[in-house]
Design a protein around this motif. Structure first.
Motif, mmCIF file in Angstrom:
data_model
loop_
_atom_site.group_PDB
_atom_site.id
_atom_site.type_symbol
_atom_site.label_atom_id
_atom_site.label_comp_id
_atom_site.label_asym_id
_atom_site.label_seq_id
_atom_site.Cartn_x
_atom_site.Cartn_y
_atom_site.Cartn_z
ATOM 1 N N GLU A 213 5.664 32.248 29.109
ATOM 2 C CA GLU A 213 6.531 33.408 28.900
ATOM 3 C C GLU A 213 7.926 33.214 29.502
ATOM 4 O OE1 GLU A 213 4.238 36.434 30.799
ATOM 5 O OE2 GLU A 213 2.584 36.297 29.361
ATOM 6 N N ASP A 214 8.228 31.997 29.988
ATOM 7 C CA ASP A 214 9.510 31.702 30.643
ATOM 8 C C ASP A 214 9.753 32.634 31.829
ATOM 9 O OD1 ASP A 214 11.903 30.423 31.176
ATOM 10 O OD2 ASP A 214 13.054 31.614 29.742
ATOM 11 N N ARG A 215 8.699 32.856 32.597
ATOM 12 C CA ARG A 215 8.792 33.724 33.781
ATOM 13 C C ARG A 215 8.462 32.974 35.064
ATOM 14 N NH1 ARG A 215 4.722 38.021 33.137
ATOM 15 N NH2 ARG A 215 5.891 39.231 34.677
ATOM 16 N N LEU A 216 8.480 31.629 35.009
ATOM 17 C CA LEU A 216 8.124 30.820 36.176
ATOM 18 C C LEU A 216 9.287 29.900 36.530
ATOM 19 C CD1 LEU A 216 5.872 30.120 38.198
ATOM 20 C CD2 LEU A 216 5.020 28.439 36.545
ATOM 21 N N ALA A 217 9.947 30.210 37.633
ATOM 22 C CA ALA A 217 11.025 29.346 38.124
ATOM 23 C C ALA A 217 10.422 28.087 38.744
ATOM 24 C CB ALA A 217 11.875 30.101 39.142
ATOM 25 N N GLY A 218 11.264 27.086 38.979
ATOM 26 C CA GLY A 218 10.793 25.843 39.576
ATOM 27 C C GLY A 218 11.681 25.389 40.723
ATOM 28 N N TYR A 219 11.108 24.567 41.594
ATOM 29 C CA TYR A 219 11.849 24.021 42.737
ATOM 30 C C TYR A 219 11.325 22.615 42.985
ATOM 31 C CZ TYR A 219 13.864 23.693 47.457
ATOM 32 O OH TYR A 219 14.583 23.317 48.564
ATOM 33 N N GLU A 220 12.229 21.651 43.073
ATOM 34 C CA GLU A 220 11.803 20.264 43.255
ATOM 35 C C GLU A 220 11.563 19.935 44.716
ATOM 36 O OE1 GLU A 220 13.191 15.633 42.455
ATOM 37 O OE2 GLU A 220 14.521 17.270 41.846
ATOM 38 N N ALA A 221 10.349 19.506 45.030
ATOM 39 C CA ALA A 221 10.040 18.952 46.347
ATOM 40 C C ALA A 221 10.440 17.481 46.354
ATOM 41 C CB ALA A 221 8.549 19.089 46.634
ATOM 42 N N THR A 222 10.886 17.005 47.497
ATOM 43 C CA THR A 222 11.322 15.612 47.581
ATOM 44 C C THR A 222 10.440 14.770 48.491
ATOM 45 O OG1 THR A 222 12.892 16.221 49.334
ATOM 46 C CG2 THR A 222 13.720 16.195 47.078
ATOM 47 N N GLU A 223 9.597 15.399 49.278
ATOM 48 C CA GLU A 223 8.660 14.680 50.158
ATOM 49 C C GLU A 223 7.266 14.743 49.550
ATOM 50 O OE1 GLU A 223 9.432 13.023 52.818
ATOM 51 O OE2 GLU A 223 11.435 13.783 53.351
ATOM 52 N N ARG A 224 6.547 13.646 49.595
ATOM 53 C CA ARG A 224 5.185 13.643 49.066
ATOM 54 C C ARG A 224 4.325 14.635 49.832
ATOM 55 N NH1 ARG A 224 0.835 9.402 50.888
ATOM 56 N NH2 ARG A 224 -0.282 11.307 50.354
ATOM 57 N N PHE A 225 3.268 15.110 49.197
ATOM 58 C CA PHE A 225 2.342 16.028 49.868
ATOM 59 C C PHE A 225 1.229 15.231 50.546
ATOM 60 C CE2 PHE A 225 1.158 15.764 45.358
ATOM 61 C CZ PHE A 225 -0.154 15.300 45.442
ATOM 62 N N TYR A 226 0.665 15.826 51.581
ATOM 63 C CA TYR A 226 -0.541 15.302 52.218
ATOM 64 C C TYR A 226 -1.628 16.352 52.098
ATOM 65 C CZ TYR A 226 2.017 11.383 54.197
ATOM 66 O OH TYR A 226 2.755 10.231 54.340
ATOM 67 N N GLU A 227 -2.878 15.924 51.931
ATOM 68 C CA GLU A 227 -3.979 16.875 51.793
ATOM 69 C C GLU A 227 -5.263 16.242 52.324
ATOM 70 O OE1 GLU A 227 -6.477 16.446 49.336
ATOM 71 O OE2 GLU A 227 -5.638 14.821 48.136
ATOM 72 N N ILE A 228 -6.300 17.060 52.450
ATOM 73 C CA ILE A 228 -7.547 16.587 53.058
ATOM 74 C C ILE A 228 -8.741 16.856 52.147
ATOM 75 C CG2 ILE A 228 -6.664 16.829 55.414
ATOM 76 C CD1 ILE A 228 -8.376 19.435 55.605
ATOM 77 N N GLY A 229 -8.517 16.875 50.833
ATOM 78 C CA GLY A 229 -9.582 17.250 49.903
ATOM 79 C C GLY A 229 -10.643 16.196 49.671
ATOM 80 N N THR A 230 -10.329 14.936 49.943
ATOM 81 C CA THR A 230 -11.290 13.845 49.771
ATOM 82 C C THR A 230 -11.292 12.996 51.032
ATOM 83 O OG1 THR A 230 -9.666 12.281 48.870
ATOM 84 C CG2 THR A 230 -10.756 13.774 47.297
ATOM 85 N N PRO A 231 -12.331 12.183 51.256
ATOM 86 C CA PRO A 231 -12.334 11.321 52.444
ATOM 87 C C PRO A 231 -11.118 10.405 52.523
ATOM 88 C CG PRO A 231 -14.535 11.450 51.512
ATOM 89 C CD PRO A 231 -13.632 12.147 50.542
ATOM 90 N N ALA A 232 -10.695 9.848 51.391
ATOM 91 C CA ALA A 232 -9.532 8.965 51.410
ATOM 92 C C ALA A 232 -8.258 9.725 51.771
ATOM 93 C CB ALA A 232 -9.364 8.286 50.052
ATOM 94 N N ALA A 233 -8.082 10.913 51.179
ATOM 95 C CA ALA A 233 -6.903 11.723 51.477
ATOM 96 C C ALA A 233 -6.917 12.193 52.927
ATOM 97 C CB ALA A 233 -6.842 12.925 50.536
#
Length: 235
Positions: free
Chosen positions: A204-224
């Motif tokens: 619906e063209d109702r979602l603005a965007g913003y560019e992140a420049t740093e990679r994300f870190y997460e803990i969802g898997t053993p490797a991550a």
């Protein structure tokens, strides 16, 4: 140095089972897994506080009582409130709806297993200037971290599809959004999944965007988890 700009409330979705982590979450909720010497959630809360957060609402489910007992009503200068999933499980969008009375007219949303190095205040300023009911942060991914699922023109999210992404999508949902309550109704007032809400908003063209420049870190898997622990240990 002047204090950071005061952020709108932050909603953290921390109710997942974390099943991909196996025995590590058998009796410990994922946000409390020890990472670099302390519960992962402590790293996340400290980061948010450094960026001007003052109120955090934790949407909890699996072993949520453990999270509340460990974190308490305040931590690192943050006011912390808790909202529990209903027994039938509310889904990500449903969990945010349940927290709305504590979030006000503008709020950030992120997940309890991510560590996101981004200028949160600038994200919020960009959201307010956009005139749209929601903003999604994105990272130029090109298939590096996971399957790219966003088409972005530098200002607006043109398309988002988590389940069947198009081959020409080069961006990925970074895991942080800012929104107003009415954004949650974009896919219907009972839609349980935030991904469906974002898809409808983009359509619906109702979602603005913003560019992140740093990679994300997460803990969802053993490797991550191992990668994130190494990063936080060296930070």
């Amino acid at each position: 140095m002047s204090p950071p700009e005061r952020l709108s409330p932050v909603c953290i979705l921390a109710g997942g089972l974390g099943s991909r982590l196996g025995d590590a979450v058998a009796d410990t909720p994922k946000p409390l897994i020890e990472v670099a010497g302390e519960p992962f959630l402590f790293h996340q809360l400290r980061l948010l506080r450094s960026h001007g957060a003052h109120r955090v609402v934790l949407c909890v489910g699996y072993l949520g009582e453990r999270i509340e007992a460990t974190v308490g009503p305040d931590r690192f200068g943050l006011e912390i409130r808790y909202v529990y999933d209903s027994p039938q499980l509310d889904g990500t969008a449903g969990a945010v709806r349940g927290a709305l009375p504590l979030l006000g007219d503008t709020f950030h949303v992120l997940y309890g297993d991510t560590y996101l190095r981004i200028d949160y205040a600038d994200v919020e300023r960009t959201f307010r200037a956009s005139g749209r009911p929601a903003l999604m942060t994105v990272l130029r991914n090109r298939g590096q971290w996971d399957t790219s699922n966003v088409r972005f023109d530098g200002r607006r999210i043109l398309a988002y599809d988590k389940h069947e992404p198009a081959p020409d999508m080069e961006w990925i949902d970074y895991g942080l959004a800012v929104m107003r309550p009415e954004a949650l109704d974009a896919a219907g007032a009972q839609e349980p999944d935030l991904a469906a809400v974002y898809t409808a908003l983009a359509r619906e063209d109702r979602l603005a965007g913003y560019e992140a420049t740093e990679r994300f870190y997460e803990i969802g898997t053993p490797a991550a988890l191992a990668e994130t622990a190494a990063f936080l240990s060296s930070a």
